[in-house]
Design a protein around this motif. Structure first.
Motif, PDB file in Angstrom:
ATOM      1  N   GLU A 272      43.789  40.837  37.809  1.00  0.00           N
ATOM      2  CA  GLU A 272      43.840  41.923  36.829  1.00  0.00           C
ATOM      3  C   GLU A 272      42.458  42.504  36.518  1.00  0.00           C
ATOM      4  OE1 GLU A 272      46.302  43.560  35.579  1.00  0.00           O
ATOM      5  OE2 GLU A 272      47.779  42.343  36.649  1.00  0.00           O
ATOM      6  N   GLY A 273      41.426  42.054  37.246  1.00  0.00           N
ATOM      7  CA  GLY A 273      40.078  42.573  37.031  1.00  0.00           C
ATOM      8  C   GLY A 273      39.395  42.021  35.803  1.00  0.00           C
ATOM      9  N   LEU A 274      39.984  41.001  35.188  1.00  0.00           N
ATOM     10  CA  LEU A 274      39.428  40.464  33.944  1.00  0.00           C
ATOM     11  C   LEU A 274      38.267  39.521  34.202  1.00  0.00           C
ATOM     12  CD1 LEU A 274      42.812  39.874  32.109  1.00  0.00           C
ATOM     13  CD2 LEU A 274      41.048  41.517  31.455  1.00  0.00           C
ATOM     14  N   LEU A 275      38.283  38.802  35.306  1.00  0.00           N
ATOM     15  CA  LEU A 275      37.187  37.878  35.590  1.00  0.00           C
ATOM     16  C   LEU A 275      35.902  38.646  35.873  1.00  0.00           C
ATOM     17  CD1 LEU A 275      36.570  34.907  35.761  1.00  0.00           C
ATOM     18  CD2 LEU A 275      37.242  34.929  38.169  1.00  0.00           C
ATOM     19  N   SER A 276      36.005  39.744  36.603  1.00  0.00           N
ATOM     20  CA  SER A 276      34.823  40.567  36.859  1.00  0.00           C
ATOM     21  C   SER A 276      34.341  41.260  35.593  1.00  0.00           C
ATOM     22  CB  SER A 276      35.140  41.613  37.935  1.00  0.00           C
ATOM     23  OG  SER A 276      35.390  41.005  39.178  1.00  0.00           O
ATOM     24  N   ARG A 277      35.253  41.487  34.662  1.00  0.00           N
ATOM     25  CA  ARG A 277      34.841  42.071  33.400  1.00  0.00           C
ATOM     26  C   ARG A 277      34.018  41.066  32.593  1.00  0.00           C
ATOM     27  NH1 ARG A 277      39.488  44.502  29.602  1.00  0.00           N
ATOM     28  NH2 ARG A 277      40.077  45.362  31.655  1.00  0.00           N
ATOM     29  N   LEU A 278      34.384  39.802  32.686  1.00  0.00           N
ATOM     30  CA  LEU A 278      33.635  38.753  31.986  1.00  0.00           C
ATOM     31  C   LEU A 278      32.324  38.445  32.704  1.00  0.00           C
ATOM     32  CD1 LEU A 278      36.602  36.308  31.298  1.00  0.00           C
ATOM     33  CD2 LEU A 278      35.347  37.602  29.570  1.00  0.00           C
ATOM     34  N   ILE A 279      32.367  38.401  34.035  1.00  0.00           N
ATOM     35  CA  ILE A 279      31.192  38.083  34.849  1.00  0.00           C
ATOM     36  C   ILE A 279      31.045  39.192  35.882  1.00  0.00           C
ATOM     37  CG2 ILE A 279      30.070  36.340  36.302  1.00  0.00           C
ATOM     38  CD1 ILE A 279      31.988  34.270  35.134  1.00  0.00           C
ATOM     39  N   PRO A 280      30.339  40.272  35.584  1.00  0.00           N
ATOM     40  CA  PRO A 280      30.252  41.407  36.522  1.00  0.00           C
ATOM     41  C   PRO A 280      29.728  41.010  37.897  1.00  0.00           C
ATOM     42  CG  PRO A 280      29.430  42.029  34.351  1.00  0.00           C
ATOM     43  CD  PRO A 280      29.664  40.554  34.309  1.00  0.00           C
ATOM     44  N   GLU A 281      28.882  39.985  37.958  1.00  0.00           N
ATOM     45  CA  GLU A 281      28.337  39.553  39.247  1.00  0.00           C
ATOM     46  C   GLU A 281      29.418  38.982  40.171  1.00  0.00           C
ATOM     47  OE1 GLU A 281      25.184  39.259  36.050  1.00  0.00           O
ATOM     48  OE2 GLU A 281      27.293  38.672  36.269  1.00  0.00           O
ATOM     49  N   TRP A 282      30.573  38.686  39.621  1.00  0.00           N
ATOM     50  CA  TRP A 282      31.653  38.109  40.418  1.00  0.00           C
ATOM     51  C   TRP A 282      32.109  39.044  41.529  1.00  0.00           C
ATOM     52  CZ3 TRP A 282      32.918  33.170  40.201  1.00  0.00           C
ATOM     53  CH2 TRP A 282      34.101  32.736  40.814  1.00  0.00           C
ATOM     54  N   ASP A 283      31.986  40.341  41.309  1.00  0.00           N
ATOM     55  CA  ASP A 283      32.431  41.304  42.327  1.00  0.00           C
ATOM     56  C   ASP A 283      31.684  41.138  43.644  1.00  0.00           C
ATOM     57  OD1 ASP A 283      34.538  42.661  41.202  1.00  0.00           O
ATOM     58  OD2 ASP A 283      33.277  44.094  40.154  1.00  0.00           O
ATOM     59  N   ARG A 284      30.432  40.645  43.598  1.00  0.00           N
ATOM     60  CA  ARG A 284      29.659  40.501  44.828  1.00  0.00           C
ATOM     61  C   ARG A 284      30.187  39.377  45.723  1.00  0.00           C
ATOM     62  NH1 ARG A 284      24.833  43.723  44.820  1.00  0.00           N
ATOM     63  NH2 ARG A 284      24.529  42.792  46.868  1.00  0.00           N
TER      64      ARG A 284
ATOM     65  N   PRO B 283      32.008  26.851  59.812  1.00  0.00           N
ATOM     66  CA  PRO B 283      33.262  26.156  60.158  1.00  0.00           C
ATOM     67  C   PRO B 283      33.727  25.153  59.123  1.00  0.00           C
ATOM     68  CG  PRO B 283      31.429  25.386  61.530  1.00  0.00           C
ATOM     69  CD  PRO B 283      30.942  26.598  60.808  1.00  0.00           C
ATOM     70  N   TRP B 284      32.832  24.694  58.236  1.00  0.00           N
ATOM     71  CA  TRP B 284      33.254  23.724  57.226  1.00  0.00           C
ATOM     72  C   TRP B 284      34.045  24.367  56.111  1.00  0.00           C
ATOM     73  CZ3 TRP B 284      28.778  19.778  55.990  1.00  0.00           C
ATOM     74  CH2 TRP B 284      28.725  18.839  57.018  1.00  0.00           C
ATOM     75  N   HIS B 285      33.759  25.621  55.824  1.00  0.00           N
ATOM     76  CA  HIS B 285      34.333  26.246  54.632  1.00  0.00           C
ATOM     77  C   HIS B 285      35.765  26.690  54.880  1.00  0.00           C
ATOM     78  CE1 HIS B 285      31.201  26.414  51.572  1.00  0.00           C
ATOM     79  NE2 HIS B 285      30.333  26.525  52.547  1.00  0.00           N
ATOM     80  N   ARG B 286      36.664  26.318  53.974  1.00  0.00           N
ATOM     81  CA  ARG B 286      38.069  26.709  54.112  1.00  0.00           C
ATOM     82  C   ARG B 286      38.436  27.842  53.170  1.00  0.00           C
ATOM     83  NH1 ARG B 286      40.875  21.914  50.679  1.00  0.00           N
ATOM     84  NH2 ARG B 286      39.048  21.497  49.460  1.00  0.00           N
ATOM     85  N   PHE B 287      37.509  28.281  52.295  1.00  0.00           N
ATOM     86  CA  PHE B 287      37.811  29.314  51.320  1.00  0.00           C
ATOM     87  C   PHE B 287      36.762  30.424  51.377  1.00  0.00           C
ATOM     88  CE2 PHE B 287      39.604  25.497  49.064  1.00  0.00           C
ATOM     89  CZ  PHE B 287      40.927  25.857  49.171  1.00  0.00           C
ATOM     90  N   THR B 288      37.118  31.577  50.813  1.00  0.00           N
ATOM     91  CA  THR B 288      36.136  32.615  50.553  1.00  0.00           C
ATOM     92  C   THR B 288      35.189  32.117  49.453  1.00  0.00           C
ATOM     93  OG1 THR B 288      37.712  33.594  49.007  1.00  0.00           O
ATOM     94  CG2 THR B 288      37.630  34.526  51.231  1.00  0.00           C
ATOM     95  N   VAL B 289      34.070  32.836  49.261  1.00  0.00           N
ATOM     96  CA  VAL B 289      33.057  32.347  48.321  1.00  0.00           C
ATOM     97  C   VAL B 289      33.633  32.197  46.918  1.00  0.00           C
ATOM     98  CG1 VAL B 289      30.841  32.842  47.241  1.00  0.00           C
ATOM     99  CG2 VAL B 289      31.160  33.322  49.669  1.00  0.00           C
ATOM    100  N   ASP B 290      34.347  33.210  46.432  1.00  0.00           N
ATOM    101  CA  ASP B 290      34.831  33.146  45.057  1.00  0.00           C
ATOM    102  C   ASP B 290      35.840  32.020  44.872  1.00  0.00           C
ATOM    103  OD1 ASP B 290      36.624  34.541  46.685  1.00  0.00           O
ATOM    104  OD2 ASP B 290      37.399  35.746  45.042  1.00  0.00           O
ATOM    105  N   ARG B 291      36.759  31.850  45.833  1.00  0.00           N
ATOM    106  CA  ARG B 291      37.723  30.761  45.688  1.00  0.00           C
ATOM    107  C   ARG B 291      37.037  29.401  45.812  1.00  0.00           C
ATOM    108  NH1 ARG B 291      43.297  30.159  45.997  1.00  0.00           N
ATOM    109  NH2 ARG B 291      43.743  27.958  45.596  1.00  0.00           N
ATOM    110  N   HIS B 292      36.003  29.320  46.653  1.00  0.00           N
ATOM    111  CA  HIS B 292      35.243  28.072  46.744  1.00  0.00           C
ATOM    112  C   HIS B 292      34.609  27.725  45.403  1.00  0.00           C
ATOM    113  CE1 HIS B 292      32.399  25.029  48.047  1.00  0.00           C
ATOM    114  NE2 HIS B 292      31.409  25.772  47.579  1.00  0.00           N
ATOM    115  N   LEU B 293      34.080  28.718  44.710  1.00  0.00           N
ATOM    116  CA  LEU B 293      33.469  28.462  43.408  1.00  0.00           C
ATOM    117  C   LEU B 293      34.504  27.970  42.399  1.00  0.00           C
ATOM    118  CD1 LEU B 293      31.034  31.511  43.168  1.00  0.00           C
ATOM    119  CD2 LEU B 293      30.478  29.137  43.705  1.00  0.00           C
ATOM    120  N   VAL B 294      35.678  28.575  42.407  1.00  0.00           N
ATOM    121  CA  VAL B 294      36.741  28.126  41.496  1.00  0.00           C
ATOM    122  C   VAL B 294      37.183  26.712  41.850  1.00  0.00           C
ATOM    123  CG1 VAL B 294      39.119  28.574  40.795  1.00  0.00           C
ATOM    124  CG2 VAL B 294      37.500  30.478  40.980  1.00  0.00           C
TER     125      VAL B 294
END
Length: 789
Positions: A386-398, A407-418
């Protein structure tokens, strides 16, 4: 005649129009060329023309989505014409003659409805049925009957459809997180859009929104370009086709393409998940009385539980309450529930901008959300969609849906952080400042959305975000330090000798004198590794990092941790098996094996001689044992080499075989180099990478007997450790210990080396060693020259 060679170059609409017109002509020719049966005495005259006959397109052609090189799915519907078999043959054979793949059936309306009501796949296909040619009234009859049957059988068929999609998700994975996604079958792919329409047709959900349709249309565009560029049918967006597909779609590069594919897939998966929740709640047999009273349970100020969802209380005022958004999200996660879609929309529209710095109550709600662990992942995805996380943390969009090609990573950067924050929630009781651990886990890779080293770039970004959240200045500095050095412990533990005092001193100097920072870094390393993959945080790596932390803890002078068992035991190994026929003399070869974390420890005793470590490494490679660490000690002319190994194919090492191999190699009766070259030929997956290796020296980080550290990064190959150590020994250097880390198809090998004279490794000798290492790595694979900084 249909020009099949021109079809891939047409737009979707043009392609469908051309195929429709051709099929209509084929039906007319089939009817004209098939004589009607003779009338029966006293019976009705035979049907002529296309009366009572309709050609229907299903599948991608029925949806007007026919891709290049796509199959034709056709149904010939009739009302009992006796010559239907001859008509069908006259229709299908020209399609085959044109070289097109055809899935066909001949049905009466009653037959089609019976099949659709019993088979979920058939029912799903007939929902897409579209009139192409023939009797439009018969086609309309089929459409009406099929839709009615689907709505009646939906409660019985939809659970089967749900199970099919879940099984495909387990087999194929999620579109949003795959580096080579299956655009059709991966969860969140094209199939999800088709299922959403089917659920809407069953009147159990709303029609897909314009946003969902846009995501679906983008995936169609990607698939069309993929097939057009590759010149074949296929829905897997393989890596070699990503750049040309991106260029055809006007995107900057393959990463931009994967990011857009991920965003589209996440949207479809998110809506599909929400739709299935609605369907399941409808199909569980609850009373449907419009007067049924729904129990509402307060969860927080302005937030209540209603059924299986979290909604706003009647007196909630989102426009006047900046903290309501995170209070509701935290309440949902703590109750292991989700926010209702309507509540999300209300919060997205009416929530005011968050004051800066955040009020303490808002920050507390955010930390409660992160501390909910696994339950927070789905709620954070709701906020993100819903665009609310980027509203709280604008840097999240990057970092949003930013692909990671490691090859080790199974997620995109944002999902890895979560995922890292969720893993950190399991470790909060192990640290003094769980709030700083949770926030740093969520932000540790925030710099990956920017150019440069993500740890360095992420440090000021994380500091800025932490300050905005209202943390005190000292806490902001700690978060920044954690982000800057989140790779320090695992990188040092796996690539340096943790028994070397210089290694411990360097870590201590880097993090400062605060033992609490070391504690937090240790927990952050565990959370980061767990969120990456099982390979990234194996029991072996966990053991190494814990041992390093214990040594640094003692160095800092804080309350010492209980020190783990030594990683390698070079002087008194616990021998569980040894060759019985080898006497314990100074000239004997002995082998001991001990089970350790994530593998075995092999201890080889033999008379000291130049290149002994290399010889032992070669024998281990021949026995299909991957070496992760090695150390050698010499006393009284006898060397003890200790290796941490893991069987490549699950077969535990046999001490008698290893002892025989080392003895034969030392005697010269076992040609190690030749045997290893043959093994590399047999296992062609080794050594296939063409990226040039890199060699670097770190002489300032050593103490004791070692006079230098040489680090080699190269494609992993059979016997790589043997070749490298042999090359080093050939230039007059002794390898005293080694740390080996395999990152997917790459190996990072760090060697502690020493001159027998005790002199430092000078520039000329380094140059010779570099050249020898390059030659060793190119000895069988013909790789390009190494990069020597």
């Amino acid at each position: 005649m249909l020009d099949t060679e021109a079809l891939p170059g047409l737009t979707r609409a043009e392609r469908v129009q051309a195929v429709d017109a051709w099929l209509a002509g084929l039906l007319d020719d089939a009817v004209a060329g098939t004589p009607p049966p003779l009338p029966r005495r006293g019976g009705a005259p035979p049907r002529t023309g296309t009366d009572g006959l309709a050609l229907m397109a299903v599948g991608s052609l029925g949806r007007r989505e026919l891709p290049p090189y796509g199959d034709l799915d056709l149904v010939l519907v009739h009302d009992g014409r006796p010559e239907i078999a001859s008509l069908a043959d006259a229709l299908w054979y020209p399609v085959w003659d044109a070289g097109l793949r055809l899935d066909h059936s001949v049905r009466s309306v009653a037959d089609a409805v019976a099949v659709a009501s019993a088979d979920v796949k058939a029912g799903l296909g007939l929902l897409d049925a579209r009139f192409v040619a023939g009797d439009p009234a018969l086609a309309a009859q089929l459409r009406t009957a099929t839709l009615s049957s689907w709505r009646q059988a939906g409660s019985r068929l939809l659970p089967a459809l749900r199970d099919l999609r879940r099984e495909r998700a387990r087999q194929v994975g999620e579109l949003a997180f795959l580096l080579e996604p299956d655009l059709k079958e991966a969860y969140g792919g094209l199939r999800e859009g088709q299922v959403l329409r089917a659920v809407a047709a069953a009147q159990l959900a709303d029609e897909p929104t314009a946003e969902v349709e846009a995501a679906y249309a983008f995936l169609l565009d990607v698939r069309d370009e993929l097939r057009r560029r590759s010149g074949r049918a296929g829905d897997v967006l393989v890596r070699q086709e990503q750049r040309p597909v991106a260029a055809a779609l006007g995107l900057a590069d393959e990463d931009a393409l994967l990011r857009e594919v991920s965003l589209a897939g996440r949207r479809l998966a998110f809506v599909a998940d929400e739709t299935w929740r609605r369907v399941e709640s409808t199909l569980v047999g609850r009373p449907r009385s419009r007067y049924r009273r729904v129990r509402r349970e307060p969860l927080a100020d302005g937030v209540v539980r209603q059924g299986d969802e979290v909604v706003l209380a009647r007196d909630a005022r989102p426009a006047a309450d900046p903290g309501l958004l995170l209070r509701a999200a935290a309440a949902a996660a703590r109750a292991d529930l989700l926010l209702s879609p309507y509540t999300l929309k209300v919060l997205a529209v009416h929530s005011p901008p968050m004051p800066e710095p955040w009020p303490a109550e808002v920050r507390w709600s955010f930390l409660r959300l992160l501390a909910s662990g696994r339950a927070a992942v789905a709620v954070l995805e709701q906020l993100d969609q819903e665009g609310l996380l980027s509203r709280l943390i604008p840097e999240w969009d990057r970092v949003r849906s930013l692909p990671q090609r490691h090859p080790w990573h199974r997620f995109t950067v944002d999902r890895h952080l979560v995922e890292a924050a969720a893993a950190a929630a399991e470790l909060t009781r192990d640290v003094d400042r769980p709030d700083l651990l949770l926030v740093s886990a969520l932000l540790h890779d925030i710099g990956k959305g920017w150019p440069g080293d993500h740890s360095e770039v992420g440090e000021p970004i994380a500091a800025r975000i932490a300050a905005r959240m209202g943390f005190a200045e000292a806490d902001v500095a700690v978060v920044a330090t954690l982000v800057r050095h989140h790779l320090l412990l695992p990188a040092t533990a796996t690539r340096r000798d943790i028994d070397d005092p210089a290694t411990v001193d360097r870590v201590a100097e880097t993090i400062g004198s605060d033992a609490a920072v070391l504690q937090l870094l240790h927990a952050l390393a565990q959370a980061d590794g767990a969120a990456t993959s099982a390979s990234a945080w194996s029991p072996w790596k966990a053991h190494l990092v814990a041992a390093l932390v214990a040594r640094v803890q003692a160095k800092l002078g804080g309350a010492p941790l209980e020190e783990p068992a030594k990683v390698l035991h070079p002087t008194s190994p616990q021998v569980t098996s040894a060759p019985p026929d080898v006497p314990g003399t100074a000239g004997a070869v002995t082998v001991g094996i001990q089970d350790v974390a994530d593998g075995q420890q092999v201890t080889i005793g033999a008379p000291d001689r130049p290149g002994l470590l290399s010889t032992c490494a070669g024998v281990l490679a021949l026995n299909q044992l991957d070496v992760r660490a090695a150390k050698i000690t010499v006393e009284g002319g006898r060397a003890t080499s200790v290796f941490a190994v893991r069987p490549r194919f699950g077969r535990a090492p046999v001490p008698e075989i290893l002892a025989d191999g080392v003895r034969a190699a030392l005697e010269g009766s076992l040609p190690l180099a030749e045997r290893l070259r043959q093994r590399e030929v047999d296992y062609r997956q080794d050594g296939t990478r063409s990226a040039p290796p890199r060699i670097s020296w770190h002489n300032s980080e050593v103490s004791g007997a070692a006079t230098g550290i040489v680090e080699v990064r190269a494609a992993d190959r059979a016997g790589l450790l043997y070749r490298l150590t042999a090359a080093i020994a050939g230039e007059g250097l002794d390898v005293t210990s080694a740390r080996i880390e395999t990152l997917g198809g790459d190996a990072v090998d760090c060697f502690y080396v020493a001159n027998s004279s005790g002199e430092p490794v000078g520039p000329e000798q380094r140059t010779r060693v570099d050249a020898a290492l390059v030659a060793a790595m190119r000895s069988t694979a013909g790789a390009p020259p190494a990069e020597v900084p």
